[in-house]
Write a protein that holds these residues in place. Structure first.
Motif, mmCIF file in Angstrom:
data_model
loop_
_atom_site.group_PDB
_atom_site.id
_atom_site.type_symbol
_atom_site.label_atom_id
_atom_site.label_comp_id
_atom_site.label_asym_id
_atom_site.label_seq_id
_atom_site.Cartn_x
_atom_site.Cartn_y
_atom_site.Cartn_z
ATOM 1 N N ALA A 79 0.904 -1.250 0.073
ATOM 2 C CA ALA A 79 -0.093 -0.140 -0.016
ATOM 3 C C ALA A 79 0.727 1.051 0.211
ATOM 4 N N ARG A 80 1.906 1.432 0.877
ATOM 5 C CA ARG A 80 2.820 2.430 0.752
ATOM 6 C C ARG A 80 3.583 2.699 -0.596
ATOM 7 N N ALA A 81 3.713 1.524 -0.940
ATOM 8 C CA ALA A 81 4.586 1.565 -2.348
ATOM 9 C C ALA A 81 3.569 2.395 -3.520
ATOM 10 N N GLN A 82 2.345 2.363 -3.359
ATOM 11 C CA GLN A 82 1.463 2.921 -4.175
ATOM 12 C C GLN A 82 1.164 4.444 -3.940
ATOM 13 N N VAL A 83 1.729 5.033 -2.927
ATOM 14 C CA VAL A 83 1.498 6.319 -2.650
ATOM 15 C C VAL A 83 2.133 7.434 -3.654
ATOM 16 N N GLY A 84 1.184 8.408 -4.251
ATOM 17 C CA GLY A 84 1.650 9.198 -5.475
ATOM 18 C C GLY A 84 0.991 8.807 -6.472
ATOM 19 N N LYS A 85 0.516 7.437 -6.677
ATOM 20 C CA LYS A 85 -0.173 7.290 -7.782
ATOM 21 C C LYS A 85 -1.421 7.645 -8.100
ATOM 22 N N ALA A 86 -2.029 7.649 -9.355
ATOM 23 C CA ALA A 86 -3.131 8.270 -9.659
ATOM 24 C C ALA A 86 -4.817 7.586 -9.181
ATOM 25 N N TYR A 87 -5.801 8.234 -8.803
ATOM 26 C CA TYR A 87 -6.899 7.675 -8.234
ATOM 27 C C TYR A 87 -7.806 7.878 -9.641
ATOM 28 N N VAL A 88 -8.162 6.761 -9.879
ATOM 29 C CA VAL A 88 -9.041 6.565 -11.381
ATOM 30 C C VAL A 88 -10.289 5.608 -10.897
ATOM 31 N N MET A 89 -11.369 6.040 -11.191
ATOM 32 C CA MET A 89 -12.746 5.226 -10.694
ATOM 33 C C MET A 89 -12.463 4.085 -11.388
ATOM 34 N N ILE B 257 -6.570 1.322 4.041
ATOM 35 C CA ILE B 257 -5.836 0.178 4.779
ATOM 36 C C ILE B 257 -4.876 0.964 6.007
ATOM 37 N N TYR B 258 -5.298 0.428 7.085
ATOM 38 C CA TYR B 258 -4.546 1.005 8.364
ATOM 39 C C TYR B 258 -3.174 0.653 8.246
ATOM 40 N N VAL B 259 -1.922 1.396 8.074
ATOM 41 C CA VAL B 259 -0.721 1.063 8.298
ATOM 42 C C VAL B 259 0.084 1.193 9.459
ATOM 43 N N GLY B 260 -0.391 1.446 10.512
ATOM 44 C CA GLY B 260 0.204 1.794 12.017
ATOM 45 C C GLY B 260 0.367 2.997 12.274
ATOM 46 N N GLY B 261 0.825 3.231 13.332
ATOM 47 C CA GLY B 261 1.292 4.834 13.829
ATOM 48 C C GLY B 261 -0.002 5.760 13.619
ATOM 49 N N GLY B 262 -1.372 5.226 13.798
ATOM 50 C CA GLY B 262 -2.330 5.954 13.655
ATOM 51 C C GLY B 262 -2.558 6.702 12.094
ATOM 52 N N LYS B 263 -1.948 5.789 11.122
ATOM 53 C CA LYS B 263 -2.052 6.386 9.918
ATOM 54 C C LYS B 263 -2.821 5.324 9.010
ATOM 55 N N PHE B 264 -3.309 5.670 7.826
ATOM 56 C CA PHE B 264 -3.765 4.814 7.018
ATOM 57 C C PHE B 264 -3.336 5.127 5.335
ATOM 58 N N VAL B 265 -3.561 4.545 4.603
ATOM 59 C CA VAL B 265 -3.124 4.592 2.921
ATOM 60 C C VAL B 265 -4.473 4.199 2.333
ATOM 61 N N GLY B 266 -4.741 5.239 1.635
ATOM 62 C CA GLY B 266 -6.134 5.170 0.777
ATOM 63 C C GLY B 266 -5.982 5.818 -0.724
ATOM 64 N N ALA B 267 -6.655 5.333 -1.725
ATOM 65 C CA ALA B 267 -6.849 6.140 -2.823
ATOM 66 C C ALA B 267 -8.198 7.010 -2.724
ATOM 67 N N GLN B 268 -7.785 8.236 -2.457
ATOM 68 C CA GLN B 268 -8.614 9.149 -1.835
ATOM 69 C C GLN B 268 -9.676 9.717 -2.978
ATOM 70 N N ASN B 269 -9.107 10.405 -3.895
ATOM 71 C CA ASN B 269 -10.068 11.034 -4.929
ATOM 72 C C ASN B 269 -9.153 11.328 -6.178
ATOM 73 N N PRO B 270 -9.667 11.909 -7.027
ATOM 74 C CA PRO B 270 -8.874 12.233 -8.419
ATOM 75 C C PRO B 270 -7.958 13.209 -8.175
ATOM 76 N N ARG B 271 -8.358 14.142 -7.146
ATOM 77 C CA ARG B 271 -7.331 15.317 -7.030
ATOM 78 C C ARG B 271 -6.110 14.983 -6.133
ATOM 79 N N THR B 272 -6.312 14.161 -5.095
ATOM 80 C CA THR B 272 -4.978 13.929 -4.214
ATOM 81 C C THR B 272 -4.374 12.600 -4.623
ATOM 82 N N GLY B 273 -4.933 11.552 -5.350
ATOM 83 C CA GLY B 273 -4.544 10.488 -5.475
ATOM 84 C C GLY B 273 -4.530 9.510 -4.403
ATOM 85 N N ILE B 274 -3.554 8.638 -4.555
ATOM 86 C CA ILE B 274 -3.157 7.810 -3.340
ATOM 87 C C ILE B 274 -2.254 8.584 -2.340
ATOM 88 N N VAL B 275 -2.613 8.637 -1.108
ATOM 89 C CA VAL B 275 -2.213 9.290 -0.201
ATOM 90 C C VAL B 275 -1.856 8.460 1.045
#
Length: 271
Positions: free
Chosen positions: A164-174, A237-255
């Motif tokens: 999940a963390r390796a995908q951060v920064g990629k695009a969100y596409v429905m 996905i909860y990744v620990g440390g009180g954080k999560f990784v998710g594909a949020q929306n087309p503007r922010t992408g995966i964060v």
């Protein structure tokens, strides 16, 4: 020479052939009557020197013909009117059937269009709910444990978190499931696939996976969901440390975000 030869004839000039024919018929009937009367009489009748004048019978044959023609014409008109009425009734029935069929087709098209519009509206609403405003006020999670404390993932959880963390920064596409772009449930499904776990495709079904866990007792790899359980509109996905990784929306992408950024409704644990 006959003793009546000196009496001049009173015979009239010849009549037309049609009147003669009528007279002949009438004369025959009259002569037959006279013959029968003569036979019945006891005293013989004296011979008469006069020529009998046959009555002329003027038959109005034209009136009968006119009447027959008029009756035939009336019958023809009546038949024509009846035929026209029958044709009009058939046309009316055909037209009514065609209108009913068209009305049914129009109603079905309208129902289909409304159903499609409703589905599209629900999809857009879900996408809008998934859209996060980075400038909104942060929400504070009230829990009995410190989720901000880093937790090291191990085993399958580590595989899920690392992917999940390796995908951060990629695009969100429905509708996308990778590898260059994802939507929220596509990312969760792909991450769990790295651990050899098969998940359903949608956020609604993923919120029903495994067993429910408290937001105060999260572990790395848990699935977070927003919305009602079974009808969630967003997952991460909860990744620990009180954080999560998710594909949020087309503007922010995966964060990767803090739980305080947008509080989840609940969580499930599959591992």
């Amino acid at each position: 020479m006959s003793h009546t030869a000196h009496i001049p004839s009173h015979r009239k000039p010849r009549r037309s052939a049609s009147k003669l024919a009528v007279r002949a018929g009438v004369a025959g009937g009259v002569l037959s009557t006279l013959a029968m009367a003569g036979t019945a009489s006891a005293t013989p009748a004296e011979p008469s020197a006069e020529t009998l004048e046959m009555p002329v019978l003027d038959l109005d044959l034209g009136a009968g013909v006119v009447s027959a023609v008029s009756t035939a014409a009336d019958n023809s008109r009546a038949a024509a009117v009846e035929g026209e009425l029958t044709a009009q009734e058939e046309t009316a029935r055909t037209g009514a059937a065609a209108q009913a069929k068209k009305a049914k087709e129009d109603a079905q098209k309208k129902a289909d269009a409304e159903k499609k519009a409703k589905a599209e509206a629900e999809r857009k609403a879900a996408a809008e709910r998934a859209t996060r405003n980075d400038g909104r006020s942060s929400l504070t999670l009230k829990n009995t444990t410190n989720n901000d404390t880093p937790t090291k993932a191990t085993g399958s959880a580590a595989s899920i978190v690392n992917f999940a963390r390796a995908q951060v920064g990629k695009a969100y596409v429905m509708g996308s499931t990778g590898p260059s772009a994802y939507d929220c449930s596509g990312l969760v499904q792909a991450a769990y696939r790295q651990a050899g776990i098969s998940l359903s495709r949608t956020s609604q079904s993923q919120s029903l996976a495994g067993r429910s866990v408290s937001l105060s007792n999260l572990q790395p790899g848990d699935i977070l969901y927003w919305g009602s359980k079974g009808s969630a509109y967003h997952v991460a996905i909860y990744v620990g440390g009180g954080k999560f990784v998710g594909a949020q929306n087309p503007r922010t992408g995966i964060v990767e975000r803090s739980l305080s950024y947008d509080r989840p409704t609940g969580a499930v644990r599959v591992l």
